[in-house]
Design an enzyme around this catalytic site. Structure first.
Site, PDB file in Angstrom:
ATOM      1  N   ILE A 166      36.401  26.095  37.003  1.00  0.00           N
ATOM      2  CA  ILE A 166      36.419  27.188  37.961  1.00  0.00           C
ATOM      3  C   ILE A 166      36.877  26.606  39.295  1.00  0.00           C
ATOM      4  CG2 ILE A 166      34.719  28.666  36.842  1.00  0.00           C
ATOM      5  CD1 ILE A 166      32.572  27.566  38.612  1.00  0.00           C
ATOM      6  N   ASP A 167      37.435  27.440  40.136  1.00  0.00           N
ATOM      7  CA  ASP A 167      38.023  26.969  41.387  1.00  0.00           C
ATOM      8  C   ASP A 167      36.986  26.336  42.310  1.00  0.00           C
ATOM      9  OD1 ASP A 167      40.436  28.002  40.520  1.00  0.00           O
ATOM     10  OD2 ASP A 167      40.154  29.910  41.553  1.00  0.00           O
ATOM     11  N   LYS A 168      37.474  25.530  43.232  1.00  0.00           N
ATOM     12  CA  LYS A 168      36.611  24.842  44.185  1.00  0.00           C
ATOM     13  C   LYS A 168      35.637  25.798  44.872  1.00  0.00           C
ATOM     14  CE  LYS A 168      36.807  22.618  48.724  1.00  0.00           C
ATOM     15  NZ  LYS A 168      37.670  22.284  49.875  1.00  0.00           N
ATOM     16  N   THR A 182      34.801  28.838  43.994  1.00  0.00           N
ATOM     17  CA  THR A 182      34.076  29.733  43.091  1.00  0.00           C
ATOM     18  C   THR A 182      32.824  29.005  42.636  1.00  0.00           C
ATOM     19  OG1 THR A 182      36.117  30.776  42.305  1.00  0.00           O
ATOM     20  CG2 THR A 182      34.178  31.004  40.912  1.00  0.00           C
ATOM     21  N   ARG A 187      41.405  36.377  40.731  1.00  0.00           N
ATOM     22  CA  ARG A 187      41.981  36.482  42.075  1.00  0.00           C
ATOM     23  C   ARG A 187      43.369  37.119  42.029  1.00  0.00           C
ATOM     24  NH1 ARG A 187      41.435  30.420  44.076  1.00  0.00           N
ATOM     25  NH2 ARG A 187      42.106  31.289  46.080  1.00  0.00           N
TER      26      ARG A 187
END
Length: 303
Positions: A137-139, A141, A237
């Site tokens: 998962i993104d930084k 998130t 996103r």
């Protein structure tokens, strides 16, 4: 080093050499290709060129991909919220602001650095830089991730991801009032041709499906839950922006004027999968961090 060649076609006439190489190497960023050019790893007709050189029919582009030196990943004593752990896997609640694995720009302070300190037995399928990492998962998130401790577990969890058997539900706050209670976004995602640092909905992208339902509407904002069928980079996103409801606080895909939440308001709330060895369905849930609910309270008080 690996060497490659390409002959410029009529369709590519007057196209910048860095753009042509970006199209040929879709997994390499435009900035990385420009660094190849700066370091003389790219030639046209056996001569070094600048990134803005506009190619002509029959030009022979030659390039070499320099060997990437493997990162040394060091165990670091970083606190982790471990939701579940056994001899085969562990489930972690990743905080907002933490990168999942080391990269050129993030050599320390990542989830992998913390995992290596916590346990020595992580699967090696993704190499030394991403041990145990089944999905990311993104930084910015927050939320739940499953980590494999051995290759058998890693392979079986990856198969569940591919066959859409792993359940992943997210909470998000988006701009705009979504007028319907539920929806499905089925739109392919790939590199944005106008900005190689972004993903976008593109005709030649990989299939991507996101389901969403409205939890609560506010003037100018909506609190939603999303369920992923696929796991493309930045999927929620990109998809929410595509239908006109970008995430609050998103610096990459959100509007210029948004709430200051230090990154997108997105939390991986629910994670479910079949344990590869126990063959039992396991499901975990964690509430979003405090900032998320503080943002909702701010929105409520604003109308």
């Amino acid at each position: 080093m690996s060497s490659y060649q390409h002959i410029v076609t009529e369709e590519q006439v007057k196209t910048r050499v860095d753009k042509i190489l970006s199209d040929i190497n879709p997994d390499i960023s435009r900035s990385q290709i420009q660094s190849w050019i700066t370091d003389n790893h790219v030639t046209v007709n056996n001569e070094p060129v600048k990134a803005n050189y506009k190619c002509q029919v029959g030009d022979e582009i030659g390039w070499t991909i320099p060997e990437v030196k493997p990162l040394q990943v060091i165990a670091e004593n970083i606190p982790l919220e471990i939701v579940y752990e056994d001899s085969d896997l562990l489930v972690v609640n990743k905080p907002k602001g933490m990168v999942v694995h080391p990269s050129a720009g993030h050599r320390s302070g990542t989830l992998v650095n913390a995992l290596l300190y916590h346990c020595n037995d992580l699967s090696g399928i993704n190499g030394v830089e991403r041990p145990g990492i089944v999905h990311r998962i993104d930084k910015d998130t927050s939320g739940l991730l499953v980590v494999a401790k051995n290759d058998y577990t890693h392979i079986h969890l990856s198969e569940q991801l591919s066959s859409k058997e792993i359940m992943r539900k997210y909470e998000a706050i988006v701009h705009g009032e979504i007028p319907h209670k539920t929806g499905m976004i089925d739109a392919p995602i790939g590199r944005d041709p106008k900005d190689r640092q972004k993903m976008g909905v593109v005709d030649n992208g990989k299939p991507a499906v996101t389901h969403f339902r409205v939890l609560e509407n506010y003037p100018d904002y909506t609190h939603i839950e999303c369920r992923l069928e696929t796991g493309r980079t930045h999927q929620i996103r990109v998809h929410m922006r595509y239908i006109g409801y970008p995430l609050v606080g998103d610096p990459k895909y959100g509007p210029r004027k948004t709430l200051d939440t230090n990154g997108q308001s997105l939390h991986a709330k629910v994670l479910g999968f079949t344990h590869p060895k126990k063959k039992e369905w396991m499901e975990f849930e964690r509430e979003a961090p405090a900032y998320f609910y503080e943002t909702l309270e701010y929105i409520k008080k604003s109308y």
